[in-house]
Design an enzyme around this catalytic site. Structure first.
Site, PDB file in Angstrom:
ATOM      1  N   GLY A  27      52.246 -15.057  13.351  1.00 17.60           N
ATOM      2  CA  GLY A  27      51.383 -16.466  13.412  1.00 17.60           C
ATOM      3  C   GLY A  27      50.300 -16.835  12.434  1.00 17.60           C
TER       4      GLY A  27
ATOM      5  N   GLU B  50      43.793 -13.176  12.041  1.00 15.86           N
ATOM      6  CA  GLU B  50      44.574 -13.591  13.197  1.00 15.86           C
ATOM      7  C   GLU B  50      44.449 -15.111  13.123  1.00 15.86           C
ATOM      8  OE1 GLU B  50      46.492 -12.551  15.096  1.00 15.86           O
ATOM      9  OE2 GLU B  50      46.157 -10.757  15.983  1.00 15.86           O
ATOM     10  N   ASP B  51      45.637 -15.554  13.720  1.00 20.84           N
ATOM     11  CA  ASP B  51      45.761 -17.058  14.130  1.00 20.84           C
ATOM     12  C   ASP B  51      44.852 -17.079  15.174  1.00 20.84           C
ATOM     13  OD1 ASP B  51      47.435 -15.378  15.787  1.00 20.84           O
ATOM     14  OD2 ASP B  51      49.143 -16.529  15.840  1.00 20.84           O
TER      15      ASP B  51
ATOM     16  N   ASP C 201      42.949 -13.956  21.782  1.00 17.71           N
ATOM     17  CA  ASP C 201      42.936 -14.009  23.324  1.00 17.71           C
ATOM     18  C   ASP C 201      42.376 -13.177  24.097  1.00 17.71           C
ATOM     19  OD1 ASP C 201      43.949 -14.721  25.902  1.00 17.71           O
ATOM     20  OD2 ASP C 201      45.833 -15.466  25.179  1.00 17.71           O
TER      21      ASP C 201
ATOM     22  N   LYS D  66      39.758 -17.412  22.251  1.00 18.91           N
ATOM     23  CA  LYS D  66      39.549 -17.814  23.494  1.00 18.91           C
ATOM     24  C   LYS D  66      38.549 -17.051  24.290  1.00 18.91           C
ATOM     25  CE  LYS D  66      44.320 -19.426  24.167  1.00 18.91           C
ATOM     26  NZ  LYS D  66      45.741 -19.033  24.906  1.00 18.91           N
TER      27      LYS D  66
ATOM     28  N   PHE E 265      47.447 -22.556  26.994  1.00 22.32           N
ATOM     29  CA  PHE E 265      48.426 -22.344  26.011  1.00 22.32           C
ATOM     30  C   PHE E 265      48.607 -23.335  24.679  1.00 22.32           C
ATOM     31  CE2 PHE E 265      52.511 -21.446  24.260  1.00 22.32           C
ATOM     32  CZ  PHE E 265      52.314 -20.176  24.048  1.00 22.32           C
TER      33      PHE E 265
ATOM     34  N   ASP F 148      53.363 -20.061  18.355  1.00 26.62           N
ATOM     35  CA  ASP F 148      54.662 -20.533  18.699  1.00 26.62           C
ATOM     36  C   ASP F 148      54.664 -20.399  20.078  1.00 26.62           C
ATOM     37  OD1 ASP F 148      54.390 -17.453  18.630  1.00 26.62           O
ATOM     38  OD2 ASP F 148      56.605 -17.485  19.553  1.00 26.62           O
TER      39      ASP F 148
ATOM     40  N   ARG G 184      55.852 -23.305  15.399  1.00 31.42           N
ATOM     41  CA  ARG G 184      55.071 -22.553  14.225  1.00 31.42           C
ATOM     42  C   ARG G 184      54.846 -23.767  13.262  1.00 31.42           C
ATOM     43  NH1 ARG G 184      54.283 -17.026  15.211  1.00 31.42           N
ATOM     44  NH2 ARG G 184      56.230 -16.200  16.135  1.00 31.42           N
TER      45      ARG G 184
HETATM   46  P1  IMP Z   1      45.569 -11.018  22.573  1.00 37.28           P
HETATM   47  O1  IMP Z   1      46.056  -9.408  22.327  1.00 37.28           O
HETATM   48  O2  IMP Z   1      45.913 -11.301  23.926  1.00 37.28           O
HETATM   49  O3  IMP Z   1      44.346 -11.214  22.061  1.00 37.28           O
HETATM   50  O4  IMP Z   1      46.759 -11.994  21.791  1.00 37.28           O
HETATM   51  C1  IMP Z   1      46.752 -12.247  20.843  1.00 37.28           C
HETATM   52  C2  IMP Z   1      48.228 -12.774  20.490  1.00 37.28           C
HETATM   53  O5  IMP Z   1      48.657 -13.503  21.431  1.00 37.28           O
HETATM   54  C3  IMP Z   1      48.081 -13.696  19.271  1.00 37.28           C
HETATM   55  O6  IMP Z   1      48.119 -13.306  17.963  1.00 37.28           O
HETATM   56  C4  IMP Z   1      49.336 -14.750  19.477  1.00 37.28           C
HETATM   57  O7  IMP Z   1      50.321 -14.267  18.913  1.00 37.28           O
HETATM   58  C5  IMP Z   1      49.519 -14.716  20.835  1.00 37.28           C
HETATM   59  N1  IMP Z   1      48.753 -15.766  21.738  1.00 37.28           N
HETATM   60  C6  IMP Z   1      47.727 -15.779  22.426  1.00 37.28           C
HETATM   61  N2  IMP Z   1      47.251 -17.129  23.006  1.00 37.28           N
HETATM   62  C7  IMP Z   1      48.400 -17.798  22.406  1.00 37.28           C
HETATM   63  C8  IMP Z   1      48.470 -19.155  22.598  1.00 37.28           C
HETATM   64  O8  IMP Z   1      47.710 -20.142  23.260  1.00 37.28           O
HETATM   65  N3  IMP Z   1      49.748 -19.619  21.959  1.00 37.28           N
HETATM   66  C9  IMP Z   1      50.580 -18.805  21.372  1.00 37.28           C
HETATM   67  N4  IMP Z   1      50.231 -17.470  21.269  1.00 37.28           N
HETATM   68  C10 IMP Z   1      49.284 -17.086  21.581  1.00 37.28           C
HETATM   69 MG    MG Z   2      49.634 -13.030  16.566  1.00 43.10          MG
END
Ligand code: IMP
Ligand code: MG
Length: 178
Positions: free
Chosen positions: A48, A102-103, A106, A134, A155, A162, A168
């Site tokens: 990402g 990181e992109d 979450d 977020k 989302f 993606d 992407r």
């Molecule tokens: P976390 O482990 O919950 O912090 O999630 C991180 C990963 O989940 C990111 O690196 C993304 O790949 C994916 N992700 C989280 N939210 C989104 C979204 O809204 N759209 C697309 N990918 C997401």
């Molecule tokens: Mg990611």
């Protein structure tokens, strides 16, 4: 285009490329101010991060190294289920300042996991820089030192992010509408 469809879902425009890029150059300024004097290894988390890293790095004005890793999920042989392994990391982060790129952050589980793995290689310090954050979803106690844009818990796709592998390449960021 203000509305798009990817697979079964509809999305509408949420952040224009211009706004994203201006926030990224602000992030680069912060990094230029605070990290300049250090021996920095930027570590992008694939897939990402690719667009974010490319835009960010054009605005970084100190000598640094840039590397990428990937989190691979696979089914474990034991009952522990899903195991995630960090692929592509080598030992030259020892005693360096590692800045994870990181992109999006979450829940923060991914960052927690990556940090735990990186610590095994004895870096001097580990920081995190994310294009999107977020806050309502964030569950971790780890600090996120550099945050580009805070967004609601919805989302999104585009600018590297993606939906089931698609979207992407979109230059803007879109939010799901159904
Ligand atoms: P976390 O482990 O919950 O912090 O999630 C991180 C990963 O989940 C990111 O690196 C993304 O790949 C994916 N992700 C989280 N939210 C989104 C979204 O809204 N759209 C697309 N990918 C997401
Ligand atoms: Mg990611």
């Amino acid at each position: 285009m203000n509305k798009i469809k990817i697979l079964d879902k509809s999305f509408s425009i949420f952040l224009h490329e211009k706004k994203i890029n201006s926030k990224i150059s602000k992030l680069a300024e912060e990094l230029n101010t605070h990290e300049k004097s250090k021996d920095v290894v930027f570590l992008g988390i694939l897939n990402g991060c690719f667009m974010f890293v490319s835009e960010l790095m054009k605005n970084i004005d100190f000598d640094c190294r840039i590397s990428f890793v990937k989190l691979a999920s696979y089914q474990g042989t034991s009952s522990t289920g899903n195991i995630k392994e960090l692929l592509g990391i080598n030992d030259d982060i020892k005693d360096k300042t590692v800045i994870i790129l990181e992109d999006i952050v979450d829940t923060g589980y991914t960052i927690d996991h990556i940090k735990k793995e990186l610590k095994k290689h004895n870096p001097a310090e580990i920081k995190t820089c994310t294009m999107l954050f977020k806050p309502e979803a964030y569950q971790s106690k780890e600090p996120i030192e550099y945050k580009g844009i805070e967004i609601p818990n919805e989302f999104i796709v585009g600018y590297g992010l993606d939906y089931n592998g698609y979207g992407r390449n979109l230059r803007n960021i879109y939010q799901v509408t159904n």
